[in-house]
Design an enzyme around this catalytic site. Structure first.
Site, PDB file in Angstrom:
ATOM      1  N   LYS A 111       0.834  -1.213   0.000  1.00 42.79           N
ATOM      2  CA  LYS A 111       0.000   0.000   0.000  1.00 42.79           C
ATOM      3  C   LYS A 111       0.865   1.258   0.000  1.00 42.79           C
ATOM      4  O   LYS A 111       0.554   2.236  -0.685  1.00 42.79           O
ATOM      5  CB  LYS A 111      -0.923   0.026   1.222  1.00 42.79           C
ATOM      6  CG  LYS A 111      -1.996  -1.034   1.210  1.00 42.79           C
ATOM      7  CD  LYS A 111      -3.102  -0.695   0.225  1.00 42.79           C
ATOM      8  CE  LYS A 111      -4.166  -1.770   0.280  1.00 42.79           C
ATOM      9  NZ  LYS A 111      -5.110  -1.710  -0.818  1.00 42.79           N
ATOM     10  N   LYS A 194      -7.099 -17.400 -13.982  1.00 47.17           N
ATOM     11  CA  LYS A 194      -8.032 -17.268 -12.867  1.00 47.17           C
ATOM     12  C   LYS A 194      -8.949 -16.058 -13.063  1.00 47.17           C
ATOM     13  O   LYS A 194      -8.464 -14.938 -13.234  1.00 47.17           O
ATOM     14  CB  LYS A 194      -7.247 -17.130 -11.556  1.00 47.17           C
ATOM     15  CG  LYS A 194      -8.086 -17.411 -10.342  1.00 47.17           C
ATOM     16  CD  LYS A 194      -7.234 -17.481  -9.102  1.00 47.17           C
ATOM     17  CE  LYS A 194      -8.129 -17.434  -7.865  1.00 47.17           C
ATOM     18  NZ  LYS A 194      -7.444 -16.956  -6.693  1.00 47.17           N
ATOM     19  N   LYS A 197      -8.558 -12.400 -11.318  1.00 48.55           N
ATOM     20  CA  LYS A 197      -7.165 -12.182 -10.902  1.00 48.55           C
ATOM     21  C   LYS A 197      -6.605 -10.942 -11.596  1.00 48.55           C
ATOM     22  O   LYS A 197      -5.892 -10.162 -10.992  1.00 48.55           O
ATOM     23  CB  LYS A 197      -6.323 -13.423 -11.261  1.00 48.55           C
ATOM     24  CG  LYS A 197      -5.025 -13.538 -10.491  1.00 48.55           C
ATOM     25  CD  LYS A 197      -5.243 -13.884  -9.036  1.00 48.55           C
ATOM     26  CE  LYS A 197      -3.950 -13.975  -8.248  1.00 48.55           C
ATOM     27  NZ  LYS A 197      -4.221 -14.090  -6.803  1.00 48.55           N
TER      28      LYS A 197
END
Ligand code: TRP
Length: 331
Positions: A111, A194, A197
């Site tokens: 982050k 996926k 994803k």
């Protein structure tokens, strides 16, 4: 009976990958275990959502989980911010969470890298809030993906630290619960293995997508130039289309298109048309239920109230006992 708990991000629509993955397992588990499923709206504040978006997102997630089969009578389905006891436990746990370990957390470091302009304390203590979510119900099984395993390890650390500090065995250690072997993996439409994803537009089919959107997404799915001779190996994007087909189409349909692939006579356009119609048929009842729930505020508020009631009962008991252990005494 084990206590199972799962936190659900309050943003993002459910896609077919979620449906065949975790949710199908939640629906199966909800009758065999004590299940808590909650929408993590406190957590979402770390990204500073607009008030109107916050509510709309939570509402949509609630609707889609109900549509997908979570039974609010069997499981405890609630909204995190309806249980202020979580915030109190978070405060108490923060006193024994250390800067160093929080700063070392992979998700925090990521982050900091991605949004250097908004490195708030909520981001730093995100794992503490997550630990509070879990241990407030003294849950032991937490179905999460690989990306959450470090958070789970931190939840264990905080639970154990509390126990050691107060010479108690009050909090059981929570463990990540991996469905892995039981998961049906749904691939993305953009050639990735996926669904959900990658962020690329059109990679995922959402349960709430209308038929037109589904057709458009499927018709645009990544393919290749097609087999030139019989017996050619299948590329990943084509393998993906077949895997999607295996999830929603009949065995006859799958084997028909497999035959045409193997004889190098396949027309991807035909296959996609069939796949789109089969996805539409498969998601139709889910979408219908989503629309129904969307117009039933009375039902939704009943569900939220029931969930809050059940969750608070369990959370209040924990807070009462924790306060006592810590040494808070009534005058
Ligand atoms: N961090 C989880 C995620 O990003 C969501 C979450 C919040 C959670 N609190 C939780 C998951 C408690 C499991 C248990 O998906």
């Amino acid at each position: 009976m084990e206590t199972v708990l799962s936190g659900i991000r309050s943003t993002g629509h459910l896609h077919l990958g979620n449906y065949f993955g975790a949710i199908k397992n939640f629906v199966k588990m909800q009758h065999a275990h004590r299940c808590y499923f909650f929408i993590a709206d406190y957590h979402s504040l770390t990204t500073h959502p607009a008030p109107e978006d916050l509510h709309r997102n939570v509402r949509q997630v609630l609707i889609e989980y109900l549509a997908a089969g979570i039974d609010p009578e069997a499981a405890t389905l609630y909204i995190q911010s309806d249980v202020p006891e979580v915030a109190e436990l978070y405060l108490l746990l923060n006193m024994n969470a250390y800067m160093g370990e929080l700063e070392r957390c992979t998700s925090f470091k990521e982050k900091v890298r991605k949004q250097p302009e908004n490195v708030n304390a909520g981001l730093l203590t995100y794992p503490v809030l997550m630990a509070a979510d879990i241990i407030i119900h003294r849950a032991t099984k937490v179905p999460v993906g690989k990306d959450q395993e470090q958070h789970l390890e931190m939840a264990r650390t905080f639970a154990n630290r509390f126990n050691r500090m107060y010479k108690t065995e009050y909090f059981p250690a929570p463990y990540a619960f991996n469905f892995e072997s039981e998961l049906v993996k749904i691939p993305g439409l953009d050639g990735s293995t996926k669904m959900g994803k990658s962020e690329s537009e059109g990679n995922a089919i959402f349960l709430a997508d209308d038929p037109k959107t589904i057709r458009k997404k499927v018709m645009r799915a990544t393919t290749d130039s097609g087999p030139e001779a019989p017996g050619e190996e299948m590329s990943q994007p084509i393998e993906n289309l077949f895997n999607l087909m295996r999830a929603v189409s009949t065995a006859e349909t799958v084997s028909h298109f497999l035959d045409t692939f193997n004889s190098a006579t396949i027309r991807y356009g035909d296959m996609k048309k069939q796949l789109a119609e089969d996805i539409i048929a498969f998601t139709a009842p889910l979408r219908e239920r989503i629309l129904e729930l969307d117009s039933d505020d009375a039902y939704l508020s009943g569900v939220a109230r029931l969930g809050a009631e059940k969750a608070r009962e369990s959370a209040q008991k924990t807070i009462r006992e924790v306060r006592e252990i810590i040494g808070f005494k009534p005058f």
